[in-house]
Design an enzyme around this catalytic site. Structure first.
Site, short mmCIF file in Angstrom:
data_model
loop_
_atom_site.label_atom_id
_atom_site.label_comp_id
_atom_site.label_asym_id
_atom_site.label_seq_id
_atom_site.Cartn_x
_atom_site.Cartn_y
_atom_site.Cartn_z
N SER A 31 4.54 2.77 3.22
CA SER A 31 3.39 3.26 2.44
C SER A 31 3.65 4.60 1.78
CB SER A 31 2.17 3.45 3.34
OG SER A 31 1.70 2.24 3.80
N HIS A 62 2.04 -0.89 -2.40
CA HIS A 62 3.27 -1.59 -2.02
C HIS A 62 3.72 -2.49 -3.17
CE1 HIS A 62 3.26 -0.77 2.39
NE2 HIS A 62 1.98 -0.57 2.15
N HIS A 84 3.13 -7.09 5.71
CA HIS A 84 2.66 -6.68 7.03
C HIS A 84 2.05 -7.87 7.78
CE1 HIS A 84 2.75 -2.95 4.75
NE2 HIS A 84 2.92 -2.33 5.90
N TYR A 86 -0.74 -7.84 9.29
CA TYR A 86 -2.18 -7.95 9.02
C TYR A 86 -2.51 -8.69 7.73
CZ TYR A 86 -1.27 -3.67 6.29
OH TYR A 86 -0.75 -2.75 5.43
N GLU A 87 -1.51 -8.91 6.88
CA GLU A 87 -1.76 -9.68 5.67
C GLU A 87 -1.85 -11.18 5.98
OE1 GLU A 87 0.55 -8.30 2.10
OE2 GLU A 87 1.41 -6.97 3.60
N ALA A 114 4.65 4.87 7.47
CA ALA A 114 3.63 5.88 7.67
C ALA A 114 3.05 5.61 9.06
CB ALA A 114 2.55 5.75 6.61
N MET A 210 1.67 0.13 11.93
CA MET A 210 1.42 -1.31 11.82
C MET A 210 2.61 -2.08 11.25
SD MET A 210 -2.38 -1.03 10.15
CE MET A 210 -3.54 0.24 10.71
N SER A 211 3.81 -1.55 11.44
CA SER A 211 4.97 -2.23 10.83
C SER A 211 6.21 -2.01 11.69
CB SER A 211 5.20 -1.67 9.42
OG SER A 211 5.56 -0.31 9.48
N ASN A 234 -1.27 11.34 9.38
CA ASN A 234 -2.60 11.72 9.87
C ASN A 234 -2.55 11.89 11.37
OD1 ASN A 234 -2.29 8.60 9.52
ND2 ASN A 234 -3.77 8.85 11.17
N HIS A 246 -7.03 5.22 4.44
CA HIS A 246 -5.78 4.86 3.78
C HIS A 246 -5.42 5.92 2.73
CE1 HIS A 246 -2.51 2.37 2.45
NE2 HIS A 246 -3.01 2.21 1.24
N1 HPA Z 1 -2.50 4.15 12.90
C1 HPA Z 1 -1.83 3.05 12.58
N2 HPA Z 1 -1.11 2.93 11.47
C2 HPA Z 1 -1.06 3.99 10.64
C3 HPA Z 1 -1.75 5.18 10.93
C4 HPA Z 1 -2.51 5.27 12.13
O1 HPA Z 1 -3.15 6.29 12.44
N3 HPA Z 1 -1.49 6.04 9.90
C5 HPA Z 1 -0.67 5.39 9.05
N4 HPA Z 1 -0.41 4.15 9.50
#
Ligand code: HPA
Length: 274
Positions: A31, A62, A84, A86-87, A114, A210-211, A234, A246
């Site tokens: 990301s 993406h 991903h 989740y897709e 990320a 998530m990857s 974050n 996001h």
């Molecule tokens: N959690 C999960 N996936 C992420 C996060 C998070 O805080 N930040 C960026 N991808």
């Protein structure tokens, strides 16, 4: 058709578009980090939709294309955008692009993502030393094809120690010391709850995302070496008092982008000496 034949077809499809080039380093860009692919020289671009059997990404931020080009004289192949879990893809589909790069001849895979920081602050770049797989699916589930890899791959050095050392040395050299930590891979797409983050911290995770984990498993299965770098975008849920978004993730990734480019440039230069 089985995965092995599909991989051969995908690699042949790419090879027919990139001529004689033989990329040695593969990059999977997460990301907000995909623009690194645009810095490759003499680039040949192949749209994912033109590669046989390639899953196509649907997330904003993406792009879906493979960029093959050189960096300091080394041939690289960058996946600009990834699919991903989740897709809606299953884990086996998810790792097809990583497997294709290795089938093409890539020996080292640099995977970026990320991630939310549990032990590290936003703007930090973290060398992944290990991971915790919390995905409810596994890319090696099902019949194993010995032409691709062994049934029970060892994961003791899933993230190559020598490549981690190179990354840290480069971080020091460019005056941007890198953090280090364990990446927890979760299915998403909702961010974690504060209670889940407390659980992950107890489990020994430094960051959550998530990857990455499925691709790292597939790369190890095929005998490729992996370097993983997380951009901490974050503070993980519950650690800042603010909701997660996001937008914050892509903003932080964009803010560190020039550092990230410098870092990758130097890492690839040092990898050439291996
Ligand atoms: N959690 C999960 N996936 C992420 C996060 C998070 O805080 N930040 C960026 N991808």
């Amino acid at each position: 058709m089985n995965t092995y034949d599909n991989l051969q077809e995908a690699a042949a499809g790419i090879q027919s578009k990139i001529g004689q080039r033989k990329p040695k380093i593969g990059l999977i860009l997460g990301s907000g980090l995909g623009a690194y692919a645009d810095t490759l020289e003499d680039a040949a671009i192949v749209e994912y939709s033109d590669i046989p059997h390639f899953p196509v990404s649907t997330v904003s931020g993406h792009a879906g294309r493979l960029v093959v080009g050189s960096k300091n004289g080394i041939e690289c192949a960058a996946l600009q955008g990834r699919v991903h879990f989740y897709e809606g893809h299953d884990a086996r589909t998810l790792v097809f692009p990583a497997r294709t790069l290795i089938t093409l001849g890539v020996e080292i895979l640099i995977i970026t993502n990320a991630a939310g920081g549990i032990h590290h602050d936003p703007g930090t770049l973290m060398v992944i030393s290990d991971h915790i797989n919390l995905f409810p699916d596994h890319p090696l589930r099902g019949v194993n094809d010995e032409r691709i890899g062994v049934r029970f791959p060892d994961m003791t050095t899933a993230y190559d120690p020598e490549l981690q050392k190179i990354a840290h040395a480069v971080g020091k050299r460019i005056d941007f010391p890198l953090a280090e930590g364990v990446y927890a891979g979760l299915p998403g797409p909702s961010y974690e709850t504060p209670a889940e983050i407390r659980m992950l911290r107890t489990m020994g995770a430094s960051a959550a995302g998530m990857s990455t984990v499925p691709e790292v498993i597939a790369a190890n299965h095929m005998g490729a070496k992996v370097l993983g770098i997380s951009c901490i975008t974050n503070k993980a849920a519950g650690l800042s008092g603010q909701p997660l978004s996001h937008e914050e993730v892509t903003e932080t990734a964009t803010a560190v982008h020039s550092t990230f480019i410098k870092l990758l440039d130097e890492i690839i230069k040092d990898m050439a000496k291996l």
